[in-house]
Design a protein around this motif. Structure first.
Motif, PDB file in Angstrom:
ATOM      1  N   ASP A 190      -3.730   0.890  -4.394  1.00 39.16           N
ATOM      2  CA  ASP A 190      -3.845   0.491  -2.991  1.00 39.16           C
ATOM      3  C   ASP A 190      -3.194   1.607  -2.179  1.00 39.16           C
ATOM      4  O   ASP A 190      -1.971   1.703  -2.103  1.00 39.16           O
ATOM      5  N   ALA A 201       0.827  -1.209   0.000  1.00 32.42           N
ATOM      6  CA  ALA A 201       0.000   0.000   0.000  1.00 32.42           C
ATOM      7  C   ALA A 201       0.860   1.258   0.000  1.00 32.42           C
ATOM      8  O   ALA A 201       1.859   1.352   0.702  1.00 32.42           O
ATOM      9  N   ARG A 209      -8.437   3.291   3.573  1.00 32.20           N
ATOM     10  CA  ARG A 209      -7.703   2.551   2.554  1.00 32.20           C
ATOM     11  C   ARG A 209      -8.551   2.541   1.289  1.00 32.20           C
ATOM     12  O   ARG A 209      -9.712   2.127   1.319  1.00 32.20           O
ATOM     13  N   LEU A 229      -9.006   0.987  -2.337  1.00 35.49           N
ATOM     14  CA  LEU A 229      -8.639  -0.166  -3.155  1.00 35.49           C
ATOM     15  C   LEU A 229      -9.378  -0.095  -4.481  1.00 35.49           C
ATOM     16  O   LEU A 229     -10.599   0.062  -4.512  1.00 35.49           O
TER      17      LEU A 229
END
Length: 162
Positions: free
Chosen positions: A152, A49, A145, A147
């Motif tokens: 990411d 990430a 987060r 996605l």
């Protein structure tokens, strides 16, 4: 509490250090959220990430301008290609998020995960304009987060205690 530096000290010095430690803890106690932030910092990092850093937070600017209590909090995170803008509002003292993710090639294929320091996870879909909402926001520290295909991005930790 001893370490290599205090191991060889005489007992009266160790007692003095203990008294000083107690005095410091009584006069300037550690904020309650600090331990939670420390645990969160050591939580499992996602190596793949990208980290989005905090670039703007309206709570840091409130002392510069006159504001009315209850104003929504506006927070912006930025990574290389992705920007995450979040409005933190409260309804009956419960926080909720309204956000916008910019820089995604296919926003409708993305999702936003809201993760608390305690490990609670809430997921929200992103629409074709990059917008998302989260009603069931975990209390305390959280991070976002994003996605999506080939994306990411994880934000810094954010405290909602403010």
């Amino acid at each position: 509490m001893t370490d290599e530096r205090t191991h060889d000290l005489p007992p009266e010095d160790l007692e003095l250090l203990a008294q000083l430690r107690r005095a410091a803890e009584g006069a300037d106690p550690e904020p309650a959220y600090l331990r939670e932030l420390g645990r969160a910092a050591f939580s499992v990092r996602r190596v793949e990430a990208e980290l989005a850093r905090l670039v703007a937070d309206s709570t840091r600017q409130r002392e510069l301008v006159r504001s009315v209590g209850g104003d929504p909090r506006l927070v912006t995170f930025a990574a290389d290609e992705v920007t995450i803008e979040v409005q933190v509002s409260r309804l009956d003292r419960s926080p909720y998020l309204i956000g916008l993710v910019e820089g995604l090639p296919q926003p409708q294929a993305a999702r936003v995960d809201v993760e608390s320091a305690a490990g609670r996870l809430v997921t929200a879909p992103v629409d074709d304009l990059g917008r998302f909402t989260v009603d069931d926001v975990p209390p305390g520290l959280l991070r976002l987060r994003v996605l999506a295909p080939a994306v990411d991005v994880t934000t810094d930790w954010l405290s909602l205690a403010d």
